[in-house]
Design an enzyme around this catalytic site. Sequence first.
Site, PDB file in Angstrom:
ATOM      1  CD  GLU A  29      -3.550  -3.257   4.482  1.00 57.39           C
ATOM      2  OE1 GLU A  29      -3.505  -4.002   3.491  1.00 57.39           O
ATOM      3  OE2 GLU A  29      -4.013  -2.101   4.447  1.00 57.39           O
ATOM      4  CG  ASN A  74      -5.428   0.665   0.449  1.00 56.83           C
ATOM      5  OD1 ASN A  74      -4.443   0.872  -0.253  1.00 56.83           O
ATOM      6  ND2 ASN A  74      -6.532   0.123  -0.027  1.00 56.83           N
ATOM      7  CG  ASN A 174       0.161   0.698   0.081  1.00 56.12           C
ATOM      8  OD1 ASN A 174       0.687  -0.329  -0.367  1.00 56.12           O
ATOM      9  ND2 ASN A 174      -1.157   0.895   0.058  1.00 56.12           N
ATOM     10  CD  GLU A 175      -2.250  -0.486  -3.878  1.00 55.25           C
ATOM     11  OE1 GLU A 175      -3.369  -0.018  -3.613  1.00 55.25           O
ATOM     12  OE2 GLU A 175      -2.066  -1.651  -4.228  1.00 55.25           O
ATOM     13  CD  GLU A 294      -0.408  -4.486  -1.366  1.00 54.32           C
ATOM     14  OE1 GLU A 294      -1.530  -4.652  -1.892  1.00 54.32           O
ATOM     15  OE2 GLU A 294      -0.121  -3.522  -0.623  1.00 54.32           O
ATOM     16  CD  GLN A 349      -3.329  -8.154   3.809  1.00 55.04           C
ATOM     17  OE1 GLN A 349      -3.525  -8.359   4.992  1.00 55.04           O
ATOM     18  NE2 GLN A 349      -3.734  -7.034   3.207  1.00 55.04           N
TER      19      GLN A 349
HETATM   20  O1  AHR Z   1      -3.782  -6.099   0.306  1.00 56.19           O
HETATM   21  C1  AHR Z   1      -4.984  -5.421   0.331  1.00 56.19           C
HETATM   22  C2  AHR Z   1      -4.912  -4.009  -0.251  1.00 56.19           C
HETATM   23  O2  AHR Z   1      -4.680  -4.077  -1.625  1.00 56.19           O
HETATM   24  C3  AHR Z   1      -3.796  -3.154   0.272  1.00 56.19           C
HETATM   25  O3  AHR Z   1      -4.158  -2.504   1.434  1.00 56.19           O
HETATM   26  C4  AHR Z   1      -3.563  -2.177  -0.836  1.00 56.19           C
HETATM   27  O4  AHR Z   1      -2.233  -1.764  -0.920  1.00 56.19           O
HETATM   28  C5  AHR Z   1      -4.030  -2.910  -2.074  1.00 56.19           C
HETATM   29  O5  AHR Z   1      -4.898  -2.157  -2.833  1.00 56.19           O
END
Ligand code: AHR
Length: 504
Positions: A29, A74, A174-175, A294, A349
């Site tokens: 990310e 995010n 995403n989320e 994730e 990550q």
């Molecule tokens: O991986 C870090 C963050 O965790 C990501 O941006 C988000 O999708 C999650 O809340």
Amino acid sequence: MSNTTAEVYLDTNRTIAPISPLLFGGFAEHMGRCIYEGIYDPESAHADEYGLRKDVLEALRGQAYTVIRYPGGNFLSGYNWLDGVGPKKQRPHRRELAWQSTETNQFGTNEFMTFCKAIDVAPMLAVNMGTGTIQSASDLVEYCNVLGGTYWSDLRASHGYRAPHDVRYWCVGNEMDGPWQIGHLDAVEYGKKALEAAKMMKWQDPTIETILCGSSSDLMPTYPEWDRIALEIAWEHVDYLSMHYYTNNREEDTASYLASALRFERFVDTLDGTLRYVKAKGRSRHDVYLSWDEWQVWHSIGTPMLGEWTEAPHLAEDVYTLEDALVVAQWLNVFLRKSHVLKIACVAQIVNVISWLQTRGDELLKQSSYYAFKLVSNLARGEALDVLVKAPIVQTKQYDGVPTLDVSSSYEVETGQGAIFLVNRSQTDAIVTDLIWQNGKTFLVDKAWQLSGNDPKESNTWDQPNRVVTNPISPPTIRGDRAMVQLPPLSFTAITFCRDSTNQ
Ligand code: AHR
């Protein structure tokens, strides 16, 4: 230290499902120093002709990743992909709201494709469902996957990428269940937007596979209703439901932390049930699988994570210990045991941010869980076996009935090669374990490796980078249908076996 005993029964005919290679994926990310100073650092002594860090690439190759998800996270929900393509000098510097950093856009979609080629992984792109429109999502598919002769595909060619990128896996947002998300929607709003986006994206390229945002964790108040509602709306146009989950041992309850697999399995089981329910309710012949895109241990989660508008700030650079590595090993065991429904997984990550790989200037540190992941991603092939484990059961503050061993196994019929992955969760007891092959064939034990230690809080440091690593151990000897292996407390052991072709 005292000894107890256990038995692990293996039958190469008793399979769960083929292990999807995409279970060994990662996530990169635009957050903190994952992209800049992580994988992309033209100033580094390790930079290649594209500005990619060769030392990081080599470590990632060692982990046998198969797929990488990008660009967020995010970050995604405020990102205009057009900012990150074309001549670098003309790309805008922008305020990035998710992590309150400055985004220079020197790394974008095309650079990501070059990175994926360099480590031989499939790209998994995400389209912005926050500030982004269904049109911009569709345009990005056209930009990436259409051969040429149209506005967006010709733009790609004009940027120096004549051949299409052929991106197969696409996350639709995403989320989106999280109020912290830029442009957060409720389940119905998101389901409708995702359906329309996925429709357009698949009309651009019918070979793509789409991933619908599921719950951001099992702690969300909307879980698992969010998943059911969004799935009911978008079912026929999506192929996977995403799961996100981070854990840590903030309560300092190591016995429960080391039982994390129970929680992971419950999360998968609930969503597996949700998938079956929605499929049945819709009388559908289409299947949707799970994408755990994730997952990671995240100690600093919940602490302020803002970059004060700087470039590549230090965010979420967590330290990982022996106990964290044992939790990661269990997570991977769960992936194998849930192979029937779990088809994609991406650790969040891959470098610097919530990562077991850290850069400091031109140096690189591999933390404990790097080694656990590397063992499984390199050895688990073929089918997941339905292993029967008879091990002492203990209780922890958070869980009843925790087996002291957590086990998974894989077997590839074509090559006759198999692997067994065993976590001994006990902090005090070695477990003398009989591995018992049940289906009458003769097997040879090939090799074995172990990661273990006395202190669950032991970690690798810049000064002592090899305190928690995997070491080869003498493989146990098979006598007849069984082999005995001693599993020390707080350990992860991987053992490979193969069919004895001289004796079938
Ligand atoms: O991986 C870090 C963050 O965790 C990501 O941006 C988000 O999708 C999650 O809340």
